[in-house]
Design an enzyme around this catalytic site. Structure first.
Site, PDB file in Angstrom:
ATOM      1  CB  SER A  99      -0.832  -0.009   1.282  1.00  0.00           C
ATOM      2  OG  SER A  99      -1.388   1.256   1.559  1.00  0.00           O
ATOM      3  CE1 TYR A 141      -4.018  -2.172   5.396  1.00  0.00           C
ATOM      4  CE2 TYR A 141      -3.151   0.007   4.886  1.00  0.00           C
ATOM      5  CZ  TYR A 141      -3.730  -1.182   4.475  1.00  0.00           C
ATOM      6  OH  TYR A 141      -4.001  -1.389   3.131  1.00  0.00           O
TER       7      TYR A 141
HETATM    8  N1  LIG Z   1      -8.703  -0.829  -0.934  1.00  0.00           N
HETATM    9  C1  LIG Z   1      -7.692  -0.003  -0.781  1.00  0.00           C
HETATM   10  O1  LIG Z   1      -7.878   1.220  -0.710  1.00  0.00           O
HETATM   11  C2  LIG Z   1      -6.291  -0.546  -0.722  1.00  0.00           C
HETATM   12  C3  LIG Z   1      -5.211   0.322  -0.995  1.00  0.00           C
HETATM   13  C4  LIG Z   1      -3.918  -0.176  -0.954  1.00  0.00           C
HETATM   14  C5  LIG Z   1      -3.697  -1.504  -0.646  1.00  0.00           C
HETATM   15  N2  LIG Z   1      -4.762  -2.325  -0.362  1.00  0.00           N
HETATM   16  C6  LIG Z   1      -4.466  -3.723  -0.044  1.00  0.00           C
HETATM   17  O2  LIG Z   1      -5.010  -4.531  -1.064  1.00  0.00           O
HETATM   18  C7  LIG Z   1      -5.324  -5.823  -0.529  1.00  0.00           C
HETATM   19  C8  LIG Z   1      -6.734  -6.209  -0.951  1.00  0.00           C
HETATM   20  O3  LIG Z   1      -7.597  -5.258  -0.356  1.00  0.00           O
HETATM   21  P1  LIG Z   1      -9.086  -4.991  -0.852  1.00  0.00           P
HETATM   22  O4  LIG Z   1      -9.235  -3.532  -0.885  1.00  0.00           O
HETATM   23  O5  LIG Z   1      -9.427  -5.811  -2.008  1.00  0.00           O
HETATM   24  O6  LIG Z   1      -9.833  -5.540   0.472  1.00  0.00           O
HETATM   25  P2  LIG Z   1     -11.249  -6.261   0.604  1.00  0.00           P
HETATM   26  O7  LIG Z   1     -11.591  -6.227   2.050  1.00  0.00           O
HETATM   27  O8  LIG Z   1     -12.180  -5.675  -0.362  1.00  0.00           O
HETATM   28  O9  LIG Z   1     -10.887  -7.762   0.187  1.00  0.00           O
HETATM   29  C9  LIG Z   1      -9.973  -8.511   0.958  1.00  0.00           C
HETATM   30  C10 LIG Z   1     -10.167  -9.996   0.714  1.00  0.00           C
HETATM   31  O10 LIG Z   1      -9.244 -10.703   1.574  1.00  0.00           O
HETATM   32  C11 LIG Z   1      -9.932 -11.749   2.234  1.00  0.00           C
HETATM   33  N3  LIG Z   1      -9.294 -12.032   3.539  1.00  0.00           N
HETATM   34  C12 LIG Z   1      -9.232 -11.208   4.620  1.00  0.00           C
HETATM   35  N4  LIG Z   1      -8.636 -11.835   5.635  1.00  0.00           N
HETATM   36  C13 LIG Z   1      -8.287 -13.058   5.192  1.00  0.00           C
HETATM   37  C14 LIG Z   1      -7.627 -14.156   5.791  1.00  0.00           C
HETATM   38  N5  LIG Z   1      -7.235 -14.129   7.088  1.00  0.00           N
HETATM   39  N6  LIG Z   1      -7.398 -15.272   5.046  1.00  0.00           N
HETATM   40  C15 LIG Z   1      -7.828 -15.333   3.756  1.00  0.00           C
HETATM   41  N7  LIG Z   1      -8.470 -14.322   3.136  1.00  0.00           N
HETATM   42  C16 LIG Z   1      -8.701 -13.204   3.856  1.00  0.00           C
HETATM   43  C17 LIG Z   1     -11.353 -11.235   2.396  1.00  0.00           C
HETATM   44  O11 LIG Z   1     -12.300 -12.291   2.604  1.00  0.00           O
HETATM   45  C18 LIG Z   1     -11.579 -10.470   1.097  1.00  0.00           C
HETATM   46  O12 LIG Z   1     -12.115 -11.283   0.080  1.00  0.00           O
HETATM   47  C19 LIG Z   1      -5.122  -5.718   0.983  1.00  0.00           C
HETATM   48  O13 LIG Z   1      -3.901  -6.290   1.343  1.00  0.00           O
HETATM   49  C20 LIG Z   1      -5.124  -4.219   1.218  1.00  0.00           C
HETATM   50  O14 LIG Z   1      -4.409  -3.872   2.369  1.00  0.00           O
HETATM   51  C21 LIG Z   1      -6.040  -1.879  -0.415  1.00  0.00           C
END
Ligand SMILES: NC(=O)c1ccc[n+]([C@@H]2O[C@H](COP(=O)([O-])OP(=O)(O)OC[C@H]3O[C@@H](n4cnc5c(N)ncnc54)[C@H](O)[C@@H]3O)[C@@H](O)[C@H]2O)c1
Length: 267
Positions: free
Chosen positions: A154, A167
């Site tokens: 991120s 985080y």
């Molecule tokens: N959305 C943002 O703004 C953003 C920005 C930068 C980075 N990220 C990173 O991108 C990645 C994906 O995020 P997203 O926005 O799609 O989140 P999201 O919450 O929409 O999806 C996350 C997915 O991970 C799964 N998950 C969570 N905990 C888990 C576990 N213990 N074991 C297996 N699966 C698990 C959830 O069921 C879900 O399907 C994350 O690592 C997040 O930190 C997100």
């Protein structure tokens, strides 16, 4: 034909959000998918995570593109779940070429008020989980003498974030893993990189809005700072970068951090 055609990708957090978008983008290129996801709620962070029905619909969508899609329900914190999924992937599809370490959670908390259990859950899922999955996938890649690992960090893995120290710590930790694994695994032609998106339009931000009792727009504005006039980027924008980094076009790219932040870090 794309050089990705026929490869196998193991994607964590694949049920919805960024993981699902990458799974579908890779499937479109002819990549077989192993979709690993918890697919059930967690008390912390408390917002809606992926679901079994989302995994089922991902499987249908991917298979309609002519690729295999294995569904593996499990927790990135549980080695037994990961081992079962990796064994099944290798038994059924024969190999694993790409690992997208993407599963993650996010939640706010002031540094001096953060309960220890919340710190542990954040670090266990976002950081230790990436290691546990890689630990099972790496021997498969070593035997192949090829592979690509991409860790989804991120912008919080390259800067500080208000009320998000746990985080940010987990996301900076992924940079350490990325750089160290790149050194260890280069002799096996295994590349390792990390990506660093700004806010992405996924269910995670809806979840944060729910926790904070506000709107997704307000969550985006709170971390605003994108130079380009957009509140966030779309998962498909991030997927385009992922597609390049896991392809042979990036064959000499390893140990590096790739920012997709609409200019945010330039401020
Ligand atoms: N959305 C943002 O703004 C953003 C920005 C930068 C980075 N990220 C990173 O991108 C990645 C994906 O995020 P997203 O926005 O799609 O989140 P999201 O919450 O929409 O999806 C996350 C997915 O991970 C799964 N998950 C969570 N905990 C888990 C576990 N213990 N074991 C297996 N699966 C698990 C959830 O069921 C879900 O399907 C994350 O690592 C997040 O930190 C997100």
């Amino acid at each position: 034909m794309s050089d990705l055609h026929g490869k196998v990708a193991f994607i964590t957090g694949a049920a919805h959000g960024q993981g699902r978008a990458v799974a579908l983008a890779l499937a479109r290129e002819g990549v077989h998918i192993v979709a690993f996801d918890l697919a059930k709620p967690l008390a912390y962070p408390g917002y809606a995570l992926g679901s079994e029905s989302e995994l089922d619909s991902l499987k249908r969508e991917a298979e309609a593109m002519g690729v295999s899609c294995l569904i593996a329900q499990g927790d990135v914190r549980r080695d037994a779940d990961i081992k079962r999924a990796v064994d099944e992937a290798v038994g059924t599809l024969g190999r694993i070429d790409i690992l997208f370490n993407n599963a993650g959670i996010c939640a706010y908390g002031l540094v001096h008020e953060l309960p220890e259990e919340e710190w542990d859950a954040m670090l266990d899922i976002n950081l230790k989980g990436a290691w546990l999955v890689a630990k099972r996938v790496i021997p498969v890649m070593m035997a192949q003498k090829s592979g690509v690992i991409l860790n989804n960090s991120s912008i919080a893995g390259l800067r500080g974030k208000n009320r998000l120290s746990h985080y940010a710590a987990s996301k900076w930790g992924l940079v350490g893993l990325t750089k160290s694994w790149a050194i260890e695994l280069a002799p096996y032609t295994i590349r390792v990189n990390s990506i660093h998106p700004t806010g992405v339009n996924t269910p995670m931000n809806d979840g944060l809005a729910e926790l904070e009792g506000t709107t997704t727009q307000e969550i985006a504005e709170r971390s605003a700072g994108n130079l380009l006039p957009v509140p966030w980027v779309e998962p498909e924008d991030v997927s385009a970068m992922v597609l390049f980094l896991v392809s042979d076009k990036a064959r000499y790219v390893t140990g590096s951090q790739f920012v997709l932040d609409a200019g945010l870090l330039t401020r």
